[in-house]
Design a protein around this motif. Structure first.
Motif, PDB file in Angstrom:
ATOM      1  N   ASN A 148       0.817  -1.092   0.000  1.00 19.57           N
ATOM      2  CA  ASN A 148      -0.078   0.096  -0.001  1.00 19.57           C
ATOM      3  C   ASN A 148       0.776   1.348   0.113  1.00 19.57           C
ATOM      4  OD1 ASN A 148      -1.704   2.294   1.014  1.00 19.57           O
ATOM      5  ND2 ASN A 148      -3.127   0.739   1.188  1.00 19.57           N
ATOM      6  N   LEU A 151       0.246   4.301   2.084  1.00 17.00           N
ATOM      7  CA  LEU A 151       0.402   4.243   3.669  1.00 17.00           C
ATOM      8  C   LEU A 151       1.854   4.079   3.993  1.00 17.00           C
ATOM      9  CD1 LEU A 151      -2.392   1.755   4.722  1.00 17.00           C
ATOM     10  CD2 LEU A 151      -2.070   4.097   5.175  1.00 17.00           C
ATOM     11  N   PHE A 154       3.258   7.623   3.866  1.00 19.94           N
ATOM     12  CA  PHE A 154       2.902   8.410   4.996  1.00 19.94           C
ATOM     13  C   PHE A 154       3.943   7.787   6.141  1.00 19.94           C
ATOM     14  CE2 PHE A 154      -0.328   8.956   8.444  1.00 19.94           C
ATOM     15  CZ  PHE A 154       0.172  10.299   8.752  1.00 19.94           C
TER      16      PHE A 154
ATOM     17  N   GLN B  82      -5.578   0.557  -3.088  1.00 17.28           N
ATOM     18  CA  GLN B  82      -4.885   1.187  -2.216  1.00 17.28           C
ATOM     19  C   GLN B  82      -5.301   2.327  -1.420  1.00 17.28           C
ATOM     20  OE1 GLN B  82      -0.728   1.342  -3.384  1.00 17.28           O
ATOM     21  NE2 GLN B  82      -0.716  -0.944  -4.336  1.00 17.28           N
ATOM     22  N   ILE B  83      -5.590   3.229  -2.134  1.00 18.07           N
ATOM     23  CA  ILE B  83      -6.025   4.522  -1.762  1.00 18.07           C
ATOM     24  C   ILE B  83      -7.314   4.421  -0.790  1.00 18.07           C
ATOM     25  CG2 ILE B  83      -6.946   6.818  -2.457  1.00 18.07           C
ATOM     26  CD1 ILE B  83      -5.176   6.580  -4.868  1.00 18.07           C
ATOM     27  N   ASP B  85      -8.442   1.998   0.447  1.00 18.94           N
ATOM     28  CA  ASP B  85      -7.793   1.009   1.736  1.00 18.94           C
ATOM     29  C   ASP B  85      -7.563   1.886   2.790  1.00 18.94           C
ATOM     30  OD1 ASP B  85      -7.490  -1.306   3.301  1.00 18.94           O
ATOM     31  OD2 ASP B  85      -5.385  -1.382   2.553  1.00 18.94           O
ATOM     32  N   ALA B  86      -6.582   2.848   2.365  1.00 20.45           N
ATOM     33  CA  ALA B  86      -5.901   3.761   3.355  1.00 20.45           C
ATOM     34  C   ALA B  86      -7.122   4.641   3.807  1.00 20.45           C
ATOM     35  CB  ALA B  86      -4.818   4.487   2.583  1.00 20.45           C
ATOM     36  N   LEU B  89      -9.013   3.103   6.755  1.00 26.18           N
ATOM     37  CA  LEU B  89      -8.328   3.026   7.906  1.00 26.18           C
ATOM     38  C   LEU B  89      -8.126   4.415   8.525  1.00 26.18           C
ATOM     39  CD1 LEU B  89      -6.380   1.463   9.802  1.00 26.18           C
ATOM     40  CD2 LEU B  89      -4.536   2.295   8.114  1.00 26.18           C
ATOM     41  N   ILE B  90      -7.850   5.218   7.600  1.00 20.74           N
ATOM     42  CA  ILE B  90      -7.780   6.453   8.630  1.00 20.74           C
ATOM     43  C   ILE B  90      -9.206   7.225   9.033  1.00 20.74           C
ATOM     44  CG2 ILE B  90      -6.835   8.895   8.145  1.00 20.74           C
ATOM     45  CD1 ILE B  90      -4.848   6.820   8.092  1.00 20.74           C
ATOM     46  N   ALA B  93     -10.661   5.356  12.270  1.00 23.34           N
ATOM     47  CA  ALA B  93      -9.710   5.758  13.226  1.00 23.34           C
ATOM     48  C   ALA B  93     -10.063   7.094  13.724  1.00 23.34           C
ATOM     49  CB  ALA B  93      -8.244   5.728  12.968  1.00 23.34           C
ATOM     50  N   LEU B 151      -2.289  13.142  10.415  1.00 19.92           N
ATOM     51  CA  LEU B 151      -3.459  12.266   9.781  1.00 19.92           C
ATOM     52  C   LEU B 151      -4.421  13.018   9.068  1.00 19.92           C
ATOM     53  CD1 LEU B 151      -4.493   9.642  12.738  1.00 19.92           C
ATOM     54  CD2 LEU B 151      -3.399   9.307  10.467  1.00 19.92           C
ATOM     55  N   PHE B 154      -2.786  13.923   5.755  1.00 17.23           N
ATOM     56  CA  PHE B 154      -2.780  12.876   4.936  1.00 17.23           C
ATOM     57  C   PHE B 154      -4.099  12.460   4.249  1.00 17.23           C
ATOM     58  CE2 PHE B 154      -2.732   7.826   4.938  1.00 17.23           C
ATOM     59  CZ  PHE B 154      -1.989   7.784   3.656  1.00 17.23           C
TER      60      PHE B 154
END
Lengths: 234, 234
Positions: A148, A151, A154, B82-83, B85-86, B89-90, B93, B151, B154
């Motif tokens: 990824n 990520l 980052f 990937q983007i 997915d990231a 996650l972010i 959270a 965060l 990002f």
DNA sequence: CGACGGAAGATTGTATACAATCCTAAAACA
DNA sequence: TGTTTTAGGATTGTATACAATCTTCCGTCG
């Protein structure tokens, strides 16, 4: 190809030189980085240096103050907490993804073990700067395995800034006591033991933070308390 | 102050103009961005444009090919996954952190509700570009409340790239059907209902992805299959 | 003696000139 | 006709000149 890739690689090299110098603590937080000075060192014009500093700024290891110049970043405590918090989030997520494919990663994992060896070596010869950098590189190489890119990029920025934080707030002189936590983490990953890998990573990050003194160190100096007993007139 | 902040704000303005144009899909993925062209439009030299393009490149919305120029990024399918997915996650959270302090955030939340109103308005008048941009801004403003700058920054990059992904892979013409998912999410946050907020955010991201066709669309064209029946000689 | 002010030096900000590279397309050749 | 070559134009890469800004320090004034 020599001439072709010149520009890109030259840029990359200068970037890495400054980057590594900061990560190895040869450039302390707060150090001023003048464009002309760096330009002379590397034999290029300010144009190139300027681009490099801009990139380092985006990664958070350099602070660029308009009309004032570039300085090695000095993350304050609040910023440090945010960085470490973000890092925990990202690294736990990445390790989770990697552990799931652990057993298929024999080849890549041996490369990582070589990195650990280097890390031990530099630590043994008390080369703290290199040890810190290699420790960071371990985390970054591990991150690559999660496939990824956003990520991983980052995390790169976060790991760099962690080096600065360590430089500013490390309390005990004892360097990386947790010298083989990296090894144990790899073992867990290799066996695909997700739970174990996660808790090892969490512990590892705990240990990094434990070595810091993230308490308000530069508190407002109370002149009364410092000089009160010297009062000459009253 | 007018003259003082001129440089910084000018830079910022140019950056935002290009950025918004990309996010509102007025600049399609793949569009070439020549330095001189942009310079003339904004009345500045290539130096400034160059810095702006570099920044946009770091954020992933522009691709900079050495000696070839800058193009609006065209994330491929793997990159898109990937983007997203990231981003999942972010954002999960962040929402978790925010929901914990939800009830204390009345003031900030009303600001967000205004953003939602704007979003609805532009959506009502079929101004898709603005709607997409405002939808992104909602996520970014929400992220600010988590008090974690790395965060949030990002996520900014991820949200921008999501706009590009939507531009490239949106399947159904139906625009944001999930028009008030943002509202419901805010409600849950305001009540400090962490579980509810998390699952609403997860659903919301699911819906965004559901509207995409992340299947290999540009597969190798099989000329045999296309023209085979036209064979003239055999 | 300390505070304010201004000039000199140093450093960054911007524009531009020139060099290097790439793209296009027409011309030469097989 | 199809391929290769080679000029021309266009675009990016780099260095540098000049402008704007900041820092420093010395002199003046209160």
């Amino acid at each position: 190809m020599n001439a072709k890739a010149k520009g890109a690689t030259q840029d990359q090299k200068i970037y890495e030189h400054i980057f590594d110098a900061i990560l190895e603590q040869r450039l302390a937080p707060g150090t001023k980085l003048t464009e002309e000075g760096l330009g002379e060192v590397f034999g290029v014009s300010r144009t190139i240096i300027r681009r490099t500093l801009s990139r380092l700024t985006h990664e958070g290891v350099v602070e660029l103050i308009p009309n004032r110049g570039a300085y090695v970043a000095k993350p304050d405590i609040d910023s440090a907490r945010q960085i470490l918090d973000a890092r925990r989030l990202i690294e736990l997520a990445l390790v989770e993804r990697i552990a799931e494919r652990g057993p298929q990663l024999k080849r890549e994992l041996t490369l990582l073990r070589l990195l650990i060896d280097e890390e031990h070596a530099s630590s043994a010869r008390a080369d703290t700067g290199t040890a810190i950098r290699l420790s960071g590189e371990f985390h970054l190489e591990l991150a690559q395995l999660a496939h990824n890119e956003p990520l991983a990029n980052f995390l790169r920025s976060l790991v760099s800034q962690t080096s600065l934080i360590i430089a500013m707030y490390q309390s005990s002189q004892q360097s990386n006591c947790a010298i083989d936590e990296h090894s144990k983490l790899l073992d867990a990953v290799e066996q695909g033991d997700k739970e174990q890998a996660l808790s090892l990573m969490a512990e590892h990050l705990d240990h990094i933070e434990a070595r810091l003194e993230l308490v308000q160190n530069e508190q407002e100096v109370d002149l009364e308390k410092v000089f009160g007993h010297l009062r000459v007139r009253d």
